[in-house]
Design an enzyme around this catalytic site. Structure first.
Site, PDB file in Angstrom:
ATOM      1  CB  ALA A  74      -0.243   7.505  -4.937  1.00 46.38           C
TER       2      ALA A  74
ATOM      3  CE1 TYR B 207      -2.273   2.687  -3.591  1.00 42.02           C
ATOM      4  CE2 TYR B 207      -1.676   0.164  -3.321  1.00 42.02           C
ATOM      5  CZ  TYR B 207      -1.262   1.519  -3.639  1.00 42.02           C
ATOM      6  OH  TYR B 207      -0.104   1.790  -3.643  1.00 42.02           O
TER       7      TYR B 207
ATOM      8  CG  ASP C  30       2.747  -5.064  -4.028  1.00 43.58           C
ATOM      9  OD1 ASP C  30       2.996  -3.990  -3.941  1.00 43.58           O
ATOM     10  OD2 ASP C  30       2.213  -5.855  -3.168  1.00 43.58           O
TER      11      ASP C  30
END
Length: 288
Positions: A61, A126, A103
């Site tokens: 990622a 993000y 999260d």
């Protein structure tokens, strides 16, 4: 012969832990960024079709939260477009896809822990890119697991644990944010839980596919996390800075962070019989 596993990601915290924890589950093909450029869709398809795995795990990622604000195209290419392509190729092969999320898809305004039914509302590039990746995978509709986690650390790479260990020994005083709440989660905890889920799938005893939260149990602030790291240093007779709690407003960053990153992992325990340790217990195990 046990089914082959394609692990995308080699040097990241979770990818490094997975390489150790997947041992014995079958042949594991690991593709790092030098073998697979996730910003190149054709290359992603080509590599998956070349290997023809029975399971795909995407542990790669674009995780530089502040940098993502300056390079949104790269963040979306890696975090959104590539996972969608992996989901398409996995579905074509009839192979499940395991993907990790964050999260940061939430704004942090909820008073309690977020569950999978809560509406995402990311604060920055993000979080938006990771949410777009979740949506791209879900839109394909094949067998998949999206595992949202938080505050990942390990003995490897760049993370809060290693930074604090260094700074606490270098400085006489350290100011750490105390109004962001979450669950520090050891990369090995994520990898061990992933292995347990793969074993259940291989045994034909898997739970429902879909979206799950996977973090350590309990919660603390970044200040509380730093305190726990400092306690370990002191127990070893090492120098440790004085810690001072500060609000997020005293530590501005290019990307806004959610103040509440607590994730409810009840569904994972119920559906897959996989539970996580308390964050303090996991930290002690990591530091051993």
């Amino acid at each position: 012969m046990k089914p082959g596993i394609l692990l995308i990601g080699r040097t990241g915290q979770v990818a490094e832990a997975l390489q150790r924890h997947l041992a014995g589950l079958g042949p594991v093909h690991v593709l790092g960024r030098d073998q697979l450029d996730l910003t190149q869709p054709a290359q992603v398809r080509e590599q998956v079709r070349r290997l023809g795995p029975a399971l795909i795990i995407n542990a790669a990622a674009h995780t530089a939260v502040d940098l993502a604000e300056r390079e949104p195209e790269a963040a979306f290419a890696i975090n959104a477009t590539a996972p969608g392509i992996l989901a398409e190729e996995a579905a074509r092969l009839g192979a499940p896809l395991i993907h990790y999320s964050t999260d940061y898809v939430f704004d942090g305004n909820k008073p309690g822990a977020y569950d999978e039914a809560d509406e995402p509302n990311p604060l920055g590039v993000y979080g938006r890119s990771k949410l777009a990746g979740e949506q791209a995978i879900a839109a394909v509709g094949g067998e998949h697991l999206i595992l949202r986690t938080s505050w990942v650390y390990s003995r490897h790479g760049r993370n809060f644990l290693l930074t604090m260990q260094r700074l606490l020994q270098e400085k006489p005083e350290l100011r750490v944010v105390d109004d962001q709440i979450g669950a520090p989660t050891w990369a090995d905890t994520i990898a061990a839980s992933t292995r347990a889920m793969i074993e259940r799938w291989q045994a034909g005893e898997q739970g429902s596919w879909g979206l799950y939260h996977l973090t350590a149990q309990g919660h603390t602030s970044w200040f509380g996390f730093a305190q726990a790291i400092g306690e370990h240093l002191k127990a070893r007779g090492l120098p440790c800075a004085e810690l001072l709690p500060i609000p997020s407003s005293d530590y501005p960053t290019p990307a806004r962070r959610p103040l509440n990153s607590r994730l409810d992992c009840t569904r994972l325990a119920r559906e897959w019989q996989v539970s996580q340790p308390n964050w303090r217990e996991a930290l002690i195990d990591c530091l051993k």
